[in-house]
Design an enzyme around this catalytic site. Structure first.
Site, PDB file in Angstrom:
ATOM      1  N   SER A   1      11.799   8.172  52.736  1.00 21.14           N
ATOM      2  CA  SER A   1      11.357   6.819  52.417  1.00 21.14           C
ATOM      3  C   SER A   1      11.945   5.769  53.342  1.00 21.14           C
ATOM      4  CB  SER A   1      11.768   6.493  50.980  1.00 21.14           C
ATOM      5  OG  SER A   1      13.165   6.304  50.930  1.00 21.14           O
ATOM      6  N   THR A   2      11.628   4.543  53.022  1.00 21.15           N
ATOM      7  CA  THR A   2      12.118   3.403  53.785  1.00 21.15           C
ATOM      8  C   THR A   2      13.598   3.137  53.560  1.00 21.15           C
ATOM      9  OG1 THR A   2      11.416   1.908  52.025  1.00 21.15           O
ATOM     10  CG2 THR A   2       9.861   2.273  53.819  1.00 21.15           C
TER      11      THR A   2
END
Length: 129
Positions: free
Chosen positions: A58-59
């Protein structure tokens, strides 16, 4: 042995022990941002040259990379076969030199060998017995 790649961030030359992680690395799930340990293989990347095919996840991954830098546990450089956007953003945020478009053969090297990364030339030199 010499490998040619493309420097995305950083300049100069760094040398250090190579840590090869042959699968896409999740900085959020696989790496402890405070200790610099890759949990799945119990290996430290602090002050070493990290070779990976790519990253995954993910980010939040870039924030873990920043945490590595904040706690002085970041790798000297990241070498990747294919750098994705999150890996590039994380390296820049954390001020970790990064090189990509390296041949997949770099992942068949043994962890523990010495590597010299010439970021200006986009070259990696490895002394493998």
């Amino acid at each position: 042995m010499k490998f040619k790649g493309e420097t995305l961030f950083g300049n100069g030359t760094v040398s250090g022990e190579l840590v090869v992680y042959p699968e896409p690395l999740s900085f959020l799930g696989d790496v402890d941002g405070k200790s610099g340990i890759i949990r799945t293989i119990n290996a430290s990347i602090a002050g070493k040259v990290l070779a990976i095919p790519s990253s995954r996840g993910s980010t939040v991954g870039p924030y873990v990379m920043y945490q590595l830098s904040k706690y002085d546990k970041a790798p000297l450089a990241i070498l990747s076969v294919k750098a994705d956007t999150m890996l590039i953003i994380g390296a820049i945020m954390a001020q970790i030199p990064i090189m990509t478009n390296l041949p997949r053969e770099i992942l068949s090297l043994r962890s523990g060998v010495m590597a010299r990364v010439d970021l200006d030339r986009g070259e990696v030199y490895v002394n493998e017995p």
